[in-house]
Design a protein around this motif. Sequence first.
Motif, PDB file in Angstrom:
ATOM      1  N   VAL A 220       0.933  -1.530  -0.050  1.00  0.00           N
ATOM      2  CA  VAL A 220       0.245   0.183   0.196  1.00  0.00           C
ATOM      3  C   VAL A 220       0.958   0.968  -0.011  1.00  0.00           C
ATOM      4  O   VAL A 220       1.886   1.156   0.909  1.00  0.00           O
ATOM      5  CB  VAL A 220      -0.687   0.033   1.499  1.00  0.00           C
ATOM      6  CG1 VAL A 220      -1.663   0.548   1.219  1.00  0.00           C
ATOM      7  CG2 VAL A 220      -1.988  -1.519   0.530  1.00  0.00           C
ATOM      8  N   LEU A 221       0.762   2.138  -1.182  1.00  0.00           N
ATOM      9  CA  LEU A 221       1.078   3.451  -1.076  1.00  0.00           C
ATOM     10  C   LEU A 221       0.646   4.523   0.196  1.00  0.00           C
ATOM     11  O   LEU A 221      -0.834   4.353  -0.875  1.00  0.00           O
ATOM     12  CB  LEU A 221       1.458   4.204  -2.521  1.00  0.00           C
ATOM     13  CG  LEU A 221       3.096   3.538  -3.563  1.00  0.00           C
ATOM     14  CD1 LEU A 221       2.220   3.967  -4.531  1.00  0.00           C
ATOM     15  CD2 LEU A 221       4.220   2.995  -2.427  1.00  0.00           C
ATOM     16  N   ARG A 222       1.120   5.344   1.127  1.00  0.00           N
ATOM     17  CA  ARG A 222       0.532   6.005   1.293  1.00  0.00           C
ATOM     18  C   ARG A 222       0.329   7.794   1.018  1.00  0.00           C
ATOM     19  O   ARG A 222       1.610   7.626   0.732  1.00  0.00           O
ATOM     20  CB  ARG A 222       0.404   6.243   2.709  1.00  0.00           C
ATOM     21  CG  ARG A 222      -0.460   4.447   3.341  1.00  0.00           C
ATOM     22  CD  ARG A 222      -0.034   4.759   5.048  1.00  0.00           C
ATOM     23  NE  ARG A 222      -1.069   3.548   5.517  1.00  0.00           N
ATOM     24  CZ  ARG A 222      -0.977   3.358   6.870  1.00  0.00           C
ATOM     25  NH1 ARG A 222      -0.503   4.032   7.693  1.00  0.00           N
ATOM     26  NH2 ARG A 222      -2.067   2.686   7.193  1.00  0.00           N
ATOM     27  N   ARG A 223       0.013   8.462   0.179  1.00  0.00           N
ATOM     28  CA  ARG A 223      -0.140   9.763  -0.022  1.00  0.00           C
ATOM     29  C   ARG A 223      -0.438  11.042   1.027  1.00  0.00           C
ATOM     30  O   ARG A 223      -0.999  10.688   1.623  1.00  0.00           O
ATOM     31  CB  ARG A 223      -0.850   9.449  -1.280  1.00  0.00           C
ATOM     32  CG  ARG A 223      -0.869   8.434  -2.265  1.00  0.00           C
ATOM     33  CD  ARG A 223      -1.252   9.037  -3.441  1.00  0.00           C
ATOM     34  NE  ARG A 223      -1.433   7.629  -4.174  1.00  0.00           N
ATOM     35  CZ  ARG A 223      -0.402   8.034  -5.203  1.00  0.00           C
ATOM     36  NH1 ARG A 223       0.645   8.557  -5.377  1.00  0.00           N
ATOM     37  NH2 ARG A 223      -0.594   7.144  -5.790  1.00  0.00           N
ATOM     38  N   PHE A 224       0.673  11.803   0.995  1.00  0.00           N
ATOM     39  CA  PHE A 224       0.806  12.620   2.156  1.00  0.00           C
ATOM     40  C   PHE A 224       1.797  14.166   1.020  1.00  0.00           C
ATOM     41  O   PHE A 224       2.078  14.168   0.169  1.00  0.00           O
ATOM     42  CB  PHE A 224       1.988  12.624   3.275  1.00  0.00           C
ATOM     43  CG  PHE A 224       1.608  11.282   4.227  1.00  0.00           C
ATOM     44  CD1 PHE A 224       0.912  11.785   5.377  1.00  0.00           C
ATOM     45  CD2 PHE A 224       1.896  10.147   3.452  1.00  0.00           C
ATOM     46  CE1 PHE A 224       0.288  11.191   6.467  1.00  0.00           C
ATOM     47  CE2 PHE A 224       1.534   9.059   4.325  1.00  0.00           C
ATOM     48  CZ  PHE A 224       0.358   9.557   5.771  1.00  0.00           C
ATOM     49  N   ARG A 225       0.107  15.373   1.439  1.00  0.00           N
ATOM     50  CA  ARG A 225       0.472  16.448   1.350  1.00  0.00           C
ATOM     51  C   ARG A 225       0.495  17.485   1.756  1.00  0.00           C
ATOM     52  O   ARG A 225       0.050  17.725   2.740  1.00  0.00           O
ATOM     53  CB  ARG A 225      -0.405  16.935  -0.148  1.00  0.00           C
ATOM     54  CG  ARG A 225      -0.053  18.143  -0.950  1.00  0.00           C
ATOM     55  CD  ARG A 225      -0.778  17.861  -2.626  1.00  0.00           C
ATOM     56  NE  ARG A 225      -0.367  17.029  -3.400  1.00  0.00           N
ATOM     57  CZ  ARG A 225       1.679  16.534  -4.264  1.00  0.00           C
ATOM     58  NH1 ARG A 225       1.600  17.919  -3.978  1.00  0.00           N
ATOM     59  NH2 ARG A 225       1.693  16.114  -4.539  1.00  0.00           N
ATOM     60  N   ALA A 226       1.664  19.035   0.909  1.00  0.00           N
ATOM     61  CA  ALA A 226       1.704  20.202   2.779  1.00  0.00           C
ATOM     62  C   ALA A 226       1.961  21.247   1.038  1.00  0.00           C
ATOM     63  O   ALA A 226       2.436  21.496  -0.143  1.00  0.00           O
ATOM     64  CB  ALA A 226       2.527  20.177   3.544  1.00  0.00           C
TER      65      ALA A 226
END
Length: 237
Positions: A220-226
Amino acid sequence: MIDIILPELPERELALVSEEFSRPSGHVPPRAAAAPALTGRVALGGPLSVPVTAELVGRVPELKAYVESEANKTDKADSAAYHLVHFSVSCAQETANPQLHTVNLDLTLTADPAGNRRAAFQPVAWSMTPLQLSAAVRAGGPAHLGPRLGFVRQDRTAPGARVWLEARRELRSDPGWEIRRTPTAGIGGTYRLAMVVRAPRATVSRAAVEVGATVREGHVLRRFRAELPEPLLLSAM
């Protein structure tokens, strides 16, 4: 050609917010509880913008003439200003878990109308460095600004080499870079990035900045962003 020294920049640690869950196949699993923010893993240096003036490049007559000709076109709507924009991205070393799979820096360049007149064109990433880095090619030393304010390429990657840092969407208004984990290169340390932005002269131009990251947990790839709360103002002299 003129050498551009990319100085160390004050850094801010980013709290990247969970964006989505996805699998490599594209299957989206049932929504789970929101993952906690990704903290202590990515810091952004800058961004810093410096106008490219005739005085800045005056040691090289060809560059000075180019800057002056772009600023003083007969049709003022087509006159262009150039900006040198510098970033750094610092990532926690590979001992941290979960390990970073990719890190992205993305910009959105815009120009505000001057009075009631629309911008003649949108700002674009005129030139970017590094363009590509692989295990056999490492960045180092000053950046070199050559003819027509383009970076002189010193980062050419051999065919078939695994690229771990790549500039994307050069000559567009949505440029960025991607840092990738490969079997031979992890993600860690500080990466220095720079671009020359070409913008309409009679407008106020801005660069909105976002930083994204993915971590892999099993399959599973978990994506994060700011997103930076305020865009970078590209001011002309």
